[in-house]
Write an enzyme that holds these catalytic residues in place. Structure first.
Site, PDB file in Angstrom:
ATOM      1  N   ILE A   1       0.845  -1.201   0.000  1.00 29.77           N
ATOM      2  CA  ILE A   1       0.000   0.000   0.000  1.00 29.77           C
ATOM      3  C   ILE A   1       0.882   1.254   0.000  1.00 29.77           C
ATOM      4  CG2 ILE A   1      -1.531   1.354   1.547  1.00 29.77           C
ATOM      5  CD1 ILE A   1      -3.066  -0.561  -0.194  1.00 29.77           C
ATOM      6  N   TYR A   2       2.046   1.159   0.637  1.00 27.17           N
ATOM      7  CA  TYR A   2       2.985   2.295   0.592  1.00 27.17           C
ATOM      8  C   TYR A   2       3.291   2.650  -0.868  1.00 27.17           C
ATOM      9  CZ  TYR A   2       7.488   4.659   0.489  1.00 27.17           C
ATOM     10  OH  TYR A   2       8.497   5.532   0.202  1.00 27.17           O
ATOM     11  N   ALA A   3       3.728   1.657  -1.635  1.00 32.17           N
ATOM     12  CA  ALA A   3       4.072   1.905  -3.036  1.00 32.17           C
ATOM     13  C   ALA A   3       2.843   2.364  -3.821  1.00 32.17           C
ATOM     14  CB  ALA A   3       4.656   0.637  -3.655  1.00 32.17           C
TER      15      ALA A   3
ATOM     16  N   THR B   1       0.258   4.068  -2.729  1.00 33.24           N
ATOM     17  CA  THR B   1      -0.092   5.478  -2.460  1.00 33.24           C
ATOM     18  C   THR B   1       0.874   6.408  -3.186  1.00 33.24           C
ATOM     19  OG1 THR B   1       1.191   5.563  -0.374  1.00 33.24           O
ATOM     20  CG2 THR B   1      -1.175   5.051  -0.208  1.00 33.24           C
ATOM     21  N   LYS B   2       2.136   6.024  -3.258  1.00 34.21           N
ATOM     22  CA  LYS B   2       3.111   6.880  -3.958  1.00 34.21           C
ATOM     23  C   LYS B   2       2.806   6.907  -5.464  1.00 34.21           C
ATOM     24  CE  LYS B   2       5.816   8.589  -0.808  1.00 34.21           C
ATOM     25  NZ  LYS B   2       6.097  10.030  -0.715  1.00 34.21           N
TER      26      LYS B   2
END
Ligand SMILES: CC(=O)N[C@H]1[C@@H](OP(=O)(O)OP(=O)(O)OC[C@H]2O[C@@H](n3ccc(=O)[nH]c3=O)[C@H](O)[C@@H]2O)O[C@H](CO)[C@H](O)[C@@H]1O
Length: 337
Positions: free
Chosen positions: A152-154, A156-157
């Site tokens: 999810i980090y990637a 969102t980016k």
């Protein structure tokens, strides 16, 4: 005189960038949420260091707080905005994904809206090499598809890259997105491998080595990284008039003043060699706890850094050995160990 608004000035990269600009006599307004994702006292110390320089003003506010963000940006009336604040961390995004939606999606939208309102000369925002996700063709170039984020980090980016493109197109807002590759160095982030390894080795504790050390990273020294950002600040993208205006290898959008730029060393370093560099700098051996591949982790990253060099004439050049030695020197003096 140029006025620059930077988000995340109490963070690792924001601190180094603000330092560099203040030394040039540029007025810097910093914004930071001082979240407790890692040791807040380290963030406070970074801000205290910046406060000692003339030209620095800071606001403490969360990115999601639109009223506070607007007030800070209005007070600064910036020419340039560099948006570095985020909920970072690949692994923490499995535990608390919502923090990434709040800070990285809603927060970044607030910064973009303020940039539009002030019609800034250039908006620059941090993305990550994590957006290359499951790609296997390397080195990673900005023109490659990057449509398979693994966390999810990637994700969102990657979403902020898309939002940035839409805004650049609609409002003619010159926008550059950076894709950073595993940045390390003095005043670094305690959640990252080099910091955890140095901490554990000095305390005589074992270090966890994922995927039995068969990992590769394009480790990028923070001093090189902020130099790249500084040079890109003066290289605002211009909307192309014809397809011929887009040079081969350039990620410039055909319909917007928008570009994505990798900032990486362009060197694929094996994790076990990175550990060896840390052991050498500390003059102590690590106790290795070999572990399996972690969920969401990627086995390798490697930047194609040619676009940065074409645009700025610069490419990162600090070797892992020199960079790690710098980090260890800082760590020992900061923590008195
Ligand atoms: C914590 C983290 O997400 N840091 C950043 C870093 O991810 P990375 O995963 O590249 O950085 P990191 O410093 O956390 O890990 C570096 C390497 O060490 C490995 N490792 C890590 C911790 C540990 O206890 N043991 C171990 O073996 C890890 O699998 C990786 O191969 O760079 C990315 C950009 O490319 C993102 O911007 C991330 O925010």
């Amino acid at each position: 005189m140029t006025r620059v608004f930077i988000t995340g000035t109490a963070g690792f990269i924001g601190y180094h960038l603000a330092n560099l600009l203040l030394d040039e006599g540029i007025v810097v307004h910093g914004l930071d949420g001082m979240t407790d994702y890692y040791d807040v006292s380290l963030k406070q110390r970074r801000h205290q260091m910046l406060m000692q320089k003339p030209g620095f003003v800071a606001t403490e506010a969360m990115l999601e707080d639109q009223t506070a963000v607007d007030a800070a940006i209005d007070a600064c009336a910036p020419d340039i905005i560099v948006h570095l604040a985020a909920q970072a961390g690949v692994r923490y995004s499995l535990e608390n994904p919502r923090a990434y939606i709040d800070a990285n999606i809603v927060g970044t939208f607030n910064i973009m809206e303020a940039a539009k309102r002030h019609a800034v000369r250039h908006l620059l925002m941090a993305s990550t090499s994590s957006v290359y996700g499951a790609n296997t063709e390397m080195p990673y170039a900005e023109t490659m598809k990057a449509d398979s984020p693994m966390t999810i980090y990637a994700a969102t980016k990657k979403a902020t890259e898309a939002m940035g493109h839409a805004h650049a197109h609609l409002w003619n807002l010159p926008t550059t997105m950076f894709r950073f590759f595993t940045v390390y160095g003095p005043w670094g982030r305690p959640d990252m491998a080099y910091f955890k390894f140095v901490e554990a080795i000095l305390a005589g504790r074992p270090i966890d080595i994922y995927n039995h050390g068969e990992m590769y990273r394009d480790f990028t020294y923070v001093g090189d990284l902020v130099r790249g950002i500084r040079l890109l600040m003066d290289a605002a993208p211009v909307r192309p008039l014809t397809p011929e205006d887009i040079a081969p290898g350039d990620s410039l959008s055909p319909v917007a003043p928008y570009r994505i730029v990798n900032i990486g060393n362009s060197e694929k370093v094996r994790l076990l060699d990175f550990v060896a560099a840390i052991e050498d700098a500390l003059e102590r051996p690590a106790i290795r706890n070999m572990m399996e591949m972690q969920k969401g982790d990627v086995p390798a990253t490697w930047a194609d850094a040619r676009l940065l060099e074409t645009l700025t004439g610069y490419r990162p050049q600090t070797s892992v050995r020199d960079g790690i030695a710098q980090f260890v020197r800082w760590y020992r003096s900061y923590y008195q160990v």
